[in-house]
Each structure stands twice: as C-alpha cells, then as structure tokens.
Design an enzyme around this catalytic site. Structure first.
Site, PDB file in Angstrom:
ATOM      1  N   SER A 123      41.178   3.305  69.228  1.00 39.53           N
ATOM      2  CA  SER A 123      40.700   3.914  67.967  1.00 39.53           C
ATOM      3  C   SER A 123      41.254   5.325  67.784  1.00 39.53           C
ATOM      4  CB  SER A 123      39.174   3.992  67.972  1.00 39.53           C
ATOM      5  OG  SER A 123      38.635   2.742  68.249  1.00 39.53           O
ATOM      6  N   GLY A 124      41.172   6.164  68.824  1.00 39.54           N
ATOM      7  CA  GLY A 124      41.614   7.550  68.710  1.00 39.54           C
ATOM      8  C   GLY A 124      43.119   7.654  68.598  1.00 39.54           C
ATOM      9  N   CYS A 135      37.302  -0.571  71.808  1.00 36.91           N
ATOM     10  CA  CYS A 135      36.365  -0.806  70.697  1.00 36.91           C
ATOM     11  C   CYS A 135      36.623  -2.161  70.040  1.00 36.91           C
ATOM     12  CB  CYS A 135      36.487   0.318  69.672  1.00 36.91           C
ATOM     13  SG  CYS A 135      35.634  -0.032  68.144  1.00 36.91           S
ATOM     14  N   CYS A 158      32.825  -2.359  71.020  1.00 35.12           N
ATOM     15  CA  CYS A 158      31.937  -2.332  69.846  1.00 35.12           C
ATOM     16  C   CYS A 158      32.004  -3.593  68.973  1.00 35.12           C
ATOM     17  CB  CYS A 158      32.289  -1.143  68.950  1.00 35.12           C
ATOM     18  SG  CYS A 158      32.715   0.347  69.836  1.00 35.12           S
ATOM     19  N   LYS A 191      30.989  -6.919  70.756  1.00 33.92           N
ATOM     20  CA  LYS A 191      29.562  -6.741  71.092  1.00 33.92           C
ATOM     21  C   LYS A 191      28.681  -6.947  69.867  1.00 33.92           C
ATOM     22  CE  LYS A 191      27.795  -3.144  70.196  1.00 33.92           C
ATOM     23  NZ  LYS A 191      27.921  -1.917  70.925  1.00 33.92           N
ATOM     24  N   GLY A 240      21.300   0.436  83.311  1.00 32.93           N
ATOM     25  CA  GLY A 240      20.342   0.501  82.211  1.00 32.93           C
ATOM     26  C   GLY A 240      20.841   1.355  81.070  1.00 32.93           C
ATOM     27  N   TYR A 280      23.830   1.948  77.746  1.00 28.71           N
ATOM     28  CA  TYR A 280      24.176   1.243  76.512  1.00 28.71           C
ATOM     29  C   TYR A 280      24.581  -0.215  76.780  1.00 28.71           C
ATOM     30  CZ  TYR A 280      25.027   5.377  73.412  1.00 28.71           C
ATOM     31  OH  TYR A 280      24.932   6.492  72.620  1.00 28.71           O
ATOM     32  N   ILE A 281      25.583  -0.385  77.664  1.00 29.39           N
ATOM     33  CA  ILE A 281      26.190  -1.712  77.808  1.00 29.39           C
ATOM     34  C   ILE A 281      25.217  -2.699  78.434  1.00 29.39           C
ATOM     35  CG2 ILE A 281      28.087  -2.997  78.913  1.00 29.39           C
ATOM     36  CD1 ILE A 281      29.857  -0.559  78.537  1.00 29.39           C
ATOM     37  N   GLU A 301      22.481  -3.634  75.886  1.00 33.73           N
ATOM     38  CA  GLU A 301      23.000  -4.457  74.792  1.00 33.73           C
ATOM     39  C   GLU A 301      23.301  -5.876  75.275  1.00 33.73           C
ATOM     40  OE1 GLU A 301      26.255  -2.122  73.215  1.00 33.73           O
ATOM     41  OE2 GLU A 301      24.906  -0.956  71.939  1.00 33.73           O
ATOM     42  N   ARG A 316      18.047   1.739  88.934  1.00 38.73           N
ATOM     43  CA  ARG A 316      17.604   2.468  90.125  1.00 38.73           C
ATOM     44  C   ARG A 316      16.437   3.410  89.797  1.00 38.73           C
ATOM     45  NH1 ARG A 316      22.989   6.312  90.800  1.00 38.73           N
ATOM     46  NH2 ARG A 316      23.035   7.034  88.658  1.00 38.73           N
ATOM     47  N   ASP A 333      37.613   8.848  74.899  1.00 43.96           N
ATOM     48  CA  ASP A 333      36.767   8.629  76.081  1.00 43.96           C
ATOM     49  C   ASP A 333      37.359   9.235  77.343  1.00 43.96           C
ATOM     50  OD1 ASP A 333      35.292   7.222  74.298  1.00 43.96           O
ATOM     51  OD2 ASP A 333      35.401   5.289  75.329  1.00 43.96           O
ATOM     52  N   ALA A 366      23.834   4.610  68.047  1.00 42.11           N
ATOM     53  CA  ALA A 366      22.924   3.460  68.074  1.00 42.11           C
ATOM     54  C   ALA A 366      23.111   2.656  69.337  1.00 42.11           C
ATOM     55  CB  ALA A 366      23.185   2.563  66.869  1.00 42.11           C
ATOM     56  N   HIS A 409       9.463   0.745  48.132  1.00 41.25           N
ATOM     57  CA  HIS A 409       8.405  -0.121  48.646  1.00 41.25           C
ATOM     58  C   HIS A 409       8.691  -1.586  48.335  1.00 41.25           C
ATOM     59  CE1 HIS A 409       4.411  -0.928  50.103  1.00 41.25           C
ATOM     60  NE2 HIS A 409       4.169  -1.643  49.019  1.00 41.25           N
ATOM     61  N   GLU A 444      10.664   3.217  54.359  1.00 40.36           N
ATOM     62  CA  GLU A 444       9.849   4.125  53.538  1.00 40.36           C
ATOM     63  C   GLU A 444       8.907   4.956  54.411  1.00 40.36           C
ATOM     64  OE1 GLU A 444       6.704   2.452  50.960  1.00 40.36           O
ATOM     65  OE2 GLU A 444       7.019   0.553  52.000  1.00 40.36           O
TER      66      GLU A 444
HETATM   67  P1  NDP Z   1      26.008   4.518  80.651  1.00 43.29           P
HETATM   68  O1  NDP Z   1      26.490   5.827  81.148  1.00 43.29           O
HETATM   69  O2  NDP Z   1      25.400   4.421  79.310  1.00 43.29           O
HETATM   70  O3  NDP Z   1      24.922   3.950  81.709  1.00 43.29           O
HETATM   71  C1  NDP Z   1      25.236   3.793  83.048  1.00 43.29           C
HETATM   72  C2  NDP Z   1      24.089   3.103  83.745  1.00 43.29           C
HETATM   73  O4  NDP Z   1      24.501   2.797  85.089  1.00 43.29           O
HETATM   74  C3  NDP Z   1      22.834   3.960  83.865  1.00 43.29           C
HETATM   75  O5  NDP Z   1      21.705   3.141  83.732  1.00 43.29           O
HETATM   76  C4  NDP Z   1      22.943   4.527  85.292  1.00 43.29           C
HETATM   77  O6  NDP Z   1      21.692   4.761  85.888  1.00 43.29           O
HETATM   78  C5  NDP Z   1      23.587   3.359  86.022  1.00 43.29           C
HETATM   79  N1  NDP Z   1      24.328   3.761  87.208  1.00 43.29           N
HETATM   80  C6  NDP Z   1      25.443   4.536  87.265  1.00 43.29           C
HETATM   81  N2  NDP Z   1      25.863   4.660  88.549  1.00 43.29           N
HETATM   82  C7  NDP Z   1      24.983   3.960  89.298  1.00 43.29           C
HETATM   83  C8  NDP Z   1      24.873   3.722  90.702  1.00 43.29           C
HETATM   84  N3  NDP Z   1      25.737   4.223  91.559  1.00 43.29           N
HETATM   85  N4  NDP Z   1      23.850   2.957  91.132  1.00 43.29           N
HETATM   86  C9  NDP Z   1      22.949   2.452  90.277  1.00 43.29           C
HETATM   87  N5  NDP Z   1      23.001   2.642  88.931  1.00 43.29           N
HETATM   88  C10 NDP Z   1      24.011   3.388  88.466  1.00 43.29           C
HETATM   89  O7  NDP Z   1      27.243   3.538  80.827  1.00 43.29           O
HETATM   90  P2  NDP Z   1      27.640   2.162  80.135  1.00 43.29           P
HETATM   91  O8  NDP Z   1      28.546   1.510  81.111  1.00 43.29           O
HETATM   92  O9  NDP Z   1      26.443   1.428  79.668  1.00 43.29           O
HETATM   93  O10 NDP Z   1      28.450   2.643  78.858  1.00 43.29           O
HETATM   94  C11 NDP Z   1      29.601   3.489  78.989  1.00 43.29           C
HETATM   95  C12 NDP Z   1      29.805   4.302  77.734  1.00 43.29           C
HETATM   96  O11 NDP Z   1      30.223   3.476  76.672  1.00 43.29           O
HETATM   97  C13 NDP Z   1      28.548   5.006  77.248  1.00 43.29           C
HETATM   98  O12 NDP Z   1      28.513   6.309  77.715  1.00 43.29           O
HETATM   99  C14 NDP Z   1      28.651   4.967  75.756  1.00 43.29           C
HETATM  100  O13 NDP Z   1      29.055   6.214  75.284  1.00 43.29           O
HETATM  101  C15 NDP Z   1      29.706   3.930  75.441  1.00 43.29           C
HETATM  102  N6  NDP Z   1      29.101   2.806  74.707  1.00 43.29           N
HETATM  103  C16 NDP Z   1      28.567   3.012  73.467  1.00 43.29           C
HETATM  104  C17 NDP Z   1      27.971   1.981  72.787  1.00 43.29           C
HETATM  105  C18 NDP Z   1      27.370   2.210  71.443  1.00 43.29           C
HETATM  106  O14 NDP Z   1      27.712   3.188  70.794  1.00 43.29           O
HETATM  107  N7  NDP Z   1      26.455   1.357  70.978  1.00 43.29           N
HETATM  108  C19 NDP Z   1      27.898   0.635  73.339  1.00 43.29           C
HETATM  109  C20 NDP Z   1      28.460   0.532  74.651  1.00 43.29           C
HETATM  110  C21 NDP Z   1      29.033   1.587  75.295  1.00 43.29           C
HETATM  111  P3  NDP Z   1      20.915   6.150  85.743  1.00 43.29           P
HETATM  112  O15 NDP Z   1      20.291   6.117  84.384  1.00 43.29           O
HETATM  113  O16 NDP Z   1      19.923   6.094  86.854  1.00 43.29           O
HETATM  114  O17 NDP Z   1      21.922   7.221  85.915  1.00 43.29           O
END
Ligand code: NDP
Length: 447
Positions: free
Chosen positions: A14-15, A42, A47, A50, A174, A176-177, A180, A197, A300, A338, A433, A438
């Site tokens: 994209s960029g 993307c 995106c 997904k 836990g 975004y990815i 989703e 964790r 990114d 989002a 409404h 609203e």
């Molecule tokens: P995120 O950074 O959103 O989440 C990473 C997750 O992995 C967190 O829950 C984190 O836990 C966990 N984690 C990381 N390292 C470890 C570890 N060593 N052991 C256990 N758990 C771990 O990454 P994603 O891969 O979900 O997404 C990557 C990027 O892509 C995002 O930053 C986002 O910007 C982009 N994206 C955007 C979307 C959108 O706009 N809708 C959709 C999908 C991706 P903890 O919380 O404990 O750190």
C-alpha cells in the site's frame, strides 16, 4: 546495464505503490521493485481477505437472526473452498488494478526482490539500479516463536488458504489478528480457542472495552484462555498436543498471531549501513529519513503505527516533502482504527487509561444497550459506546464503539473528533431514529 532513477521504491504494498505512483505523477523518474504480488500484505494476506472472511463468518449469525423475523431457511451449507476460490479471484483483480495504476502513472516496475549493493545502488534480480533517492516500504511478516519451531504453527498468511477448515483450532495471541481470526473461525463453525499470556485480549486497548469484547466473544462461543500460554507443543498423530500450565489440550490446528516483524531479511541493508532501532525496525527521523541521507523508509517496516491508511498517508507526506523546501512532519495523533472482531470495535483518540495520564481531569460517558435488530432473537449481543472528554475544555479525546458497523460509524465521527469536536457540539446534533449510532449524540450518564 544499469537503470537510473530519481526515486526507487522497494516494496509494492500500500505505501510503496502510493509513493511510486504519486511521485511519478509529479514528474519524478520512479521505479519500483516487488518480488511477490502487488498490493502487499493488505491486499494479499491482510486487511482485504480478512474483511472478506469476516463478512463470510457473520452470515451464520444472520441465518439465526432471520428466524426471529419470520424467515425459515430449510437448508444452508457453507463451502470453505468456494470462499477461498472467490477470494483468490477478487485478489487477482486487485493485483491487476495495482499494476494498471503503476503503469498508467509511468512507474517502471521490476518484478523481483531488491537488495542493496551500496547506498546508491541496488540489485533487482539480475539488473542493477542506481537512484538518487531510495524508499524502503517492505512491510512486515509474522513473528515466530523459537520454542515452537519443532511444529508447524499456522500464521495468518497460511490461514487464509487452508486446504480445509479444521474442526477445532487454538489461536495463540490476543492482538488484532488473533481476535479477528478467532471471530472468523468461530463464525464459520470451527470450535475456536484463543489463549493469551496476560489477563485479557487486546491488552493495548481500553481495558473496559477489551473486557467487554472478550465477554461478547465468549458469549458467541469462542473459548478464551487467559494467563496461560503453551509451554510446549507436539504433533501427535494428526493433531497437536498443547501443554498448558496444568492441562494438556489437543487441537487439529494451532495458529500463532504474536505480532509482526520487519520484512528486511532479503534487503542486505548492511551493504548500505542503514541503522535499525531496538526492535529491529528501520530507524527513521521525523521526515522518514534513515541513517543514510538519500534512503528513506515508510509503512510497517518503521514500526510507528502498522496500519494501511497510515502507510498511504506517510507515502504522500514523504513525496510532498521530496518536492518541497517546507518539509512537514507526519501527525500520528488521533488515528481512527478498527478491530474486525465479532462484535466489531472501532475508536478514535485515546483509551480511558491513556486519557487519565494525559489530562488533569476527564469525563467518561457510557451507554450499553441491545440493538433493535437483535430484540426479537435470543442473541445476547450488546452495543457499548464510551466517550471520553478533557473536562477542562469539553473536547472529545476518545470515542469508542463496539457493535455492528462500528468502523463505518467511527470513520464518520472521527472527522469531527480530529477537528476538535466538543461534547456540547455533539449534544446539539439531532439523532437519526431508530439507529444504534443515535446513542452517540444523546449520551448523558457521566461516570
Ligand atoms: P499485535 O501486536 O496486535 O498483538 C500481538 C499479540 O501477541 C498480543 O496479544 C501479545 O500479548 C502477544 N504476544 C507477543 N509476543 C508474545 C510472546 N512472546 N508470548 C506470548 N504472547 C505474545 O499483533 P498482531 O500480530 O495481532 O498484528 C500485527 C499488526 O498488524 C498490529 O499491530 C496491527 O497494527 C496490524 N493489524 C491491523 C488490523 C486492523 O487494522 N484491523 C488487523 C490486523 C493487523 P501481550 O498483549 O501480552 O503483549
């Protein structure tokens, strides 16, 4: 033979594509290298597929809801293969659009990966390229954990093209990815578990909102395991044996969504002596300049905010700056975003926890209710709206919406929030409404 350019872009996501075609349209002699499919993460592995799969997964709920409106569906059958096939067709169409956009803007496309020879020279396949300026826009790739390298953990890249849907799946992470994909698999009928964790999913987001989404996802059938993360995973026959603290569980597939890392391994950046930051991303100044004066990076790979619209906007800022003596810094404040979980979540501005740190006094307004659409059904889905203001000037500093069409709603409101909307200005607006949105203009209860 060596080709010469004023700007050479590495990476056709994209960029990169936006930077290349915008620069070329301004008369800058521009080339671009992409060794894989145009459109990058993307379009091909992020995106777009997904969102298509997210649409697909919502139909199972729609079918149930239809009953409450008097419809009787005798037979419904979902075909994963058809979804994957149609997705591929659509992505192919988008790849061609990207190609046409570049060609129509007279960008020279090189269909191969680029590597640095020195600070002005690149090798792309067998060709050599010299460019006055180079822009790195190579994005990221899924992060892998060494401790699970003995087994085949799915990444989101592979999850889109599974040969068949598994009966059950464990998703590690836990963010975004993970959230989703858990909603997608669950909606498509896969017995879905997700483990984190920490205490909650979406740990970087507003605490109350992430707890609400967690509870709503559980209500819809996703099993969420908190404060317990696999210590070991083994392939046992055709399934995976996953060792948690006190329990061993079995899954047909295991997916990791643990963040993404810069996709720079093919670049040979050591030949150009480009500095990385502590997280291994390309270090840039406020004007996207790397440690080398003619080499820039956006998107990114610089790990500022990993979102497609941010990369596109960074590309425009970078190109405008190339042409201008009055160079502008990029504004990373108030970027709406989002999470396409089920239910959807979107917000602009800060979380309550962040707002408390930034402002002396804040006000929080909330509303939680059941949408009219679900009122005749057994669905327990609820909408949650949360609005945060800076108490000293009434300005909205955070607006959060969980519920159907959250992203569409927040996109509209974010225009006003970014431009300094106050709560009393919001109050002057008459609602439409009956809608869920609203409630945003009638929020009364101050916490
Ligand atoms: P995120 O950074 O959103 O989440 C990473 C997750 O992995 C967190 O829950 C984190 O836990 C966990 N984690 C990381 N390292 C470890 C570890 N060593 N052991 C256990 N758990 C771990 O990454 P994603 O891969 O979900 O997404 C990557 C990027 O892509 C995002 O930053 C986002 O910007 C982009 N994206 C955007 C979307 C959108 O706009 N809708 C959709 C999908 C991706 P903890 O919380 O404990 O750190």
């Amino acid at each position: 033979m060596t080709s010469k350019f004023d700007l050479f872009v590495i990476g056709g996501g994209s960029g990169g594509v936006r930077a290349a075609r915008y620069a070329s349209s301004l008369g800058i002699n521009t080339g671009i290298a992409e060794g894989s499919l145009l459109g990058g993460t993307c379009v091909n592995k992020g995106c777009i597929p997904k969102k298509l799969y997210s649409f697909a997964s919502h139909y199972s709920e729609e079918l149930n809801l239809m009953g409450s409106f008097g419809w009787k569906i005798d037979k419904s059958k979902f075909s994963w293969n058809k979804l994957v096939k149609n997705k591929k067709k659509e992505l192919f169409r988008l790849n061609s659009i990207y190609q046409n956009l570049l060609e129509n803007s007279k960008v020279k496309i090189f269909e191969d990966y680029a590597e640095f020879v020195d600070q002005n020279t690149l090798k792309v396949g067998k060709k050599y390229i010299q460019s006055k300026n180079i822009l790195i826009a190579v994005g990221t790739k899924p992060k892998e954990l060494n401790k699970f390298s003995n087994v085949n953990i799915l990444s989101s890249d592979e999850a889109f093209d599974l040969k068949k849907l598994p009966k059950n799946i464990l998703i590690m992470g836990g963010g975004y990815i993970a959230v989703e994909f858990a909603s997608i698999f669950n909606g498509l009928g896969v017995n879905t578990s997700l483990c984190v964790r920490g205490k909650r999913i979406l740990s970087d987001f507003d605490k109350e909102i992430s707890q609400f989404i967690m509870q709503q996802m559980q209500e819809k059938g996703v099993k969420i395991i908190v404060e317990d993360f696999p210590q070991k995973i083994q392939l046992k026959g055709k399934s995976y044996q996953v060792f948690f603290k006190n329990k061993t569980r079995r899954y047909e597939k295991v997916m990791g969504a643990l963040g993404r890392v810069p996709n720079i391994s093919k670049l040979k950046i050591e030949n150009a002596k480009i500095k990385l930051n502590l997280k291994g991303a390309i270090h840039t100044d406020d004007l996207f300049k790397t440690s080398v004066k003619n080499i820039y990076a956006i998107g990114d790979v610089i790990d500022k905010v990993q979102l497609t619209p941010v990369a596109i906007s960074e590309a425009m800022t970078f190109v405008n700056n190339l042409k201008s003596t009055n160079k502008k810094k990029f504004n990373y404040k108030n970027i709406p975003t989002a999470v396409f979980s089920n239910p959807n979540y979107a917000f602009v501005g800060c979380s309550e926890n962040e707002a408390k740190k930034i402002y002396k006094k804040i006000k929080v307004y909330k509303s939680q209710f059941r949408s009219l659409k679900f009122s005749m059904s057994k669905s327990k889905e609820k909408v949650l709206i949360k609005l945060i203001t800076n108490a000293s000037n009434d300005k909205i500093v955070g607006l959060h919406y969980v519920g159907e069409n959250a992203a569409e709603i927040i996109q509209g409101f974010s225009v006003a929030v970014v431009n300094g909307l106050t709560k009393s200005q919001l109050d002057k607006t008459i609602g439409i409404h009956p809608t869920c949105a609203e409630e945003l203009v009638t929020l009364k209860n101050v916490i």
